[in-house]
Design a protein around this motif. Sequence first.
Motif, PDB file in Angstrom:
ATOM      1  N   LEU A 144       0.785  -1.337   0.137  1.00 25.90           N
ATOM      2  CA  LEU A 144      -0.081   0.036  -0.092  1.00 25.90           C
ATOM      3  C   LEU A 144       0.896   1.358  -0.095  1.00 25.90           C
ATOM      4  CD1 LEU A 144      -2.918  -1.009   2.446  1.00 25.90           C
ATOM      5  CD2 LEU A 144      -3.178  -0.493   0.138  1.00 25.90           C
ATOM      6  N   GLY A 145       1.845   1.288   0.810  1.00 23.13           N
ATOM      7  CA  GLY A 145       2.953   2.501   0.850  1.00 23.13           C
ATOM      8  C   GLY A 145       3.428   2.804  -0.678  1.00 23.13           C
ATOM      9  N   PHE A 146       4.057   1.698  -1.108  1.00 27.95           N
ATOM     10  CA  PHE A 146       4.865   1.568  -2.458  1.00 27.95           C
ATOM     11  C   PHE A 146       3.768   2.148  -3.487  1.00 27.95           C
ATOM     12  CE2 PHE A 146       6.723  -0.151  -5.915  1.00 27.95           C
ATOM     13  CZ  PHE A 146       8.248   0.080  -5.826  1.00 27.95           C
ATOM     14  N   LEU A 147       2.488   1.546  -3.432  1.00 24.55           N
ATOM     15  CA  LEU A 147       1.642   1.770  -4.343  1.00 24.55           C
ATOM     16  C   LEU A 147       1.006   3.387  -4.233  1.00 24.55           C
ATOM     17  CD1 LEU A 147      -0.474  -1.545  -4.819  1.00 24.55           C
ATOM     18  CD2 LEU A 147       0.948  -0.340  -6.490  1.00 24.55           C
ATOM     19  N   GLU A 148       0.940   3.697  -3.110  1.00 24.76           N
ATOM     20  CA  GLU A 148       0.673   5.139  -3.040  1.00 24.76           C
ATOM     21  C   GLU A 148       1.685   6.300  -3.481  1.00 24.76           C
ATOM     22  OE1 GLU A 148      -1.182   6.767   1.107  1.00 24.76           O
ATOM     23  OE2 GLU A 148       0.836   7.608   1.066  1.00 24.76           O
ATOM     24  N   VAL A 149       2.988   5.888  -3.403  1.00 21.80           N
ATOM     25  CA  VAL A 149       4.083   6.656  -3.993  1.00 21.80           C
ATOM     26  C   VAL A 149       3.985   6.655  -5.381  1.00 21.80           C
ATOM     27  CG1 VAL A 149       6.442   7.073  -4.284  1.00 21.80           C
ATOM     28  CG2 VAL A 149       5.640   6.694  -2.002  1.00 21.80           C
ATOM     29  N   LEU A 150       3.365   5.548  -6.021  1.00 22.10           N
ATOM     30  CA  LEU A 150       3.360   5.394  -7.422  1.00 22.10           C
ATOM     31  C   LEU A 150       2.512   6.496  -7.750  1.00 22.10           C
ATOM     32  CD1 LEU A 150       4.220   1.527  -7.910  1.00 22.10           C
ATOM     33  CD2 LEU A 150       5.775   3.296  -8.517  1.00 22.10           C
ATOM     34  N   GLU A 151       1.182   6.292  -7.151  1.00 23.26           N
ATOM     35  CA  GLU A 151      -0.025   6.992  -7.681  1.00 23.26           C
ATOM     36  C   GLU A 151       0.198   8.669  -7.705  1.00 23.26           C
ATOM     37  OE1 GLU A 151      -3.256   6.027  -5.351  1.00 23.26           O
ATOM     38  OE2 GLU A 151      -3.107   3.649  -5.906  1.00 23.26           O
ATOM     39  N   GLU A 152       1.352   8.793  -6.640  1.00 26.85           N
ATOM     40  CA  GLU A 152       1.665  10.474  -6.469  1.00 26.85           C
ATOM     41  C   GLU A 152       2.561  10.894  -7.377  1.00 26.85           C
ATOM     42  OE1 GLU A 152       1.331  10.120  -1.594  1.00 26.85           O
ATOM     43  OE2 GLU A 152       3.110  10.714  -2.565  1.00 26.85           O
ATOM     44  N   VAL A 153       3.596   9.917  -7.898  1.00 25.37           N
ATOM     45  CA  VAL A 153       4.618  10.316  -8.716  1.00 25.37           C
ATOM     46  C   VAL A 153       4.617  10.089  -9.998  1.00 25.37           C
ATOM     47  CG1 VAL A 153       7.249  10.244  -8.714  1.00 25.37           C
ATOM     48  CG2 VAL A 153       6.073  10.464  -6.517  1.00 25.37           C
ATOM     49  N   VAL A 154       4.260   8.765 -10.445  1.00 23.23           N
ATOM     50  CA  VAL A 154       4.293   8.373 -11.838  1.00 23.23           C
ATOM     51  C   VAL A 154       3.024   8.760 -12.746  1.00 23.23           C
ATOM     52  CG1 VAL A 154       4.570   6.245 -13.192  1.00 23.23           C
ATOM     53  CG2 VAL A 154       5.622   6.264 -10.881  1.00 23.23           C
ATOM     54  N   ASP A 155       3.622   9.166 -14.107  1.00 24.47           N
ATOM     55  CA  ASP A 155       2.518   9.520 -14.900  1.00 24.47           C
ATOM     56  C   ASP A 155       2.719   8.411 -16.216  1.00 24.47           C
ATOM     57  OD1 ASP A 155       4.661  10.221 -16.608  1.00 24.47           O
ATOM     58  OD2 ASP A 155       4.485  12.486 -16.253  1.00 24.47           O
ATOM     59  N   ASP A 156       1.666   8.582 -16.991  1.00 21.66           N
ATOM     60  CA  ASP A 156       1.824   7.625 -18.167  1.00 21.66           C
ATOM     61  C   ASP A 156       2.882   7.759 -18.962  1.00 21.66           C
ATOM     62  OD1 ASP A 156      -0.760   6.616 -17.378  1.00 21.66           O
ATOM     63  OD2 ASP A 156      -1.874   8.236 -18.756  1.00 21.66           O
ATOM     64  N   ASP A 157       3.711   8.883 -19.139  1.00 23.41           N
ATOM     65  CA  ASP A 157       4.908   8.988 -19.929  1.00 23.41           C
ATOM     66  C   ASP A 157       6.116   8.288 -19.238  1.00 23.41           C
ATOM     67  OD1 ASP A 157       3.792  10.648 -21.938  1.00 23.41           O
ATOM     68  OD2 ASP A 157       4.051  12.354 -20.977  1.00 23.41           O
ATOM     69  N   GLN A 158       6.209   8.411 -18.018  1.00 24.42           N
ATOM     70  CA  GLN A 158       7.134   7.658 -17.222  1.00 24.42           C
ATOM     71  C   GLN A 158       7.007   6.221 -17.376  1.00 24.42           C
ATOM     72  OE1 GLN A 158       7.528   8.929 -13.158  1.00 24.42           O
ATOM     73  NE2 GLN A 158       9.425   7.912 -13.174  1.00 24.42           N
ATOM     74  N   ARG A 159       5.664   5.760 -17.141  1.00 31.91           N
ATOM     75  CA  ARG A 159       5.467   4.492 -17.208  1.00 31.91           C
ATOM     76  C   ARG A 159       5.605   3.729 -18.487  1.00 31.91           C
ATOM     77  NH1 ARG A 159       2.429   0.620 -13.660  1.00 31.91           N
ATOM     78  NH2 ARG A 159       1.632  -0.870 -14.766  1.00 31.91           N
TER      79      ARG A 159
END
Length: 192
Positions: free
Chosen positions: A110-125
């Motif tokens: 949950l903590g790991f995913l929370e940061v991904l949601e805050e930081v990662v955009d479609d371009d980065q992914r």
Amino acid sequence: MSLIDERQDFSDIADVFLLHGSMQSPTFLDGRLCALLALKDVSADTWLEEVCLSLGVEQPRNPESAERLLGWRRQTVAALSASELNYEPLLPDELFSLAEQAQGLREWALGFLEVLEEVVDDDQRAQWSKTLCEAMDDLPALARIDADIDNSTENENDLSALTEHARMTAMMLYTEQHPGQPQVEQSDAPVH
């Protein structure tokens, strides 16, 4: 031996949390720490602020607590960037029940995913390898695992495999975001 030199485990950090009046597990924050280090290189000061905010305090109670919390960050950075690929999520160990271990893995995810949601955009992914994307796609299931499990060999083996998946996903994210750190072979480099 200084705190810098000794390997900290779940109980060490949980004890610091207790000292600050918090009954929460450090696993959620460890998931956040790992993702932040992979994606943003969170500074020591920023990390200490985040932990203190989570604990509901303005600053660590004493220098030893501050050193432990900063050592937690240093230890994680060192493990993620080591060529030995020896990063381990900060989770309850075999001294805890399988249910507590499963709960820890769920909170870490949950903590790991929370940061991904805050930081990662479609371009980065879109820059990530197919292998990393597939591994990341499995993490939401880890965040929903049933922690109400009994202590059986089968459950222990399953939990071990899920923990290894989380560990490897974290390491893949770090290595793809930090090319050359550690020096490992890229078997599935992104196509440009």
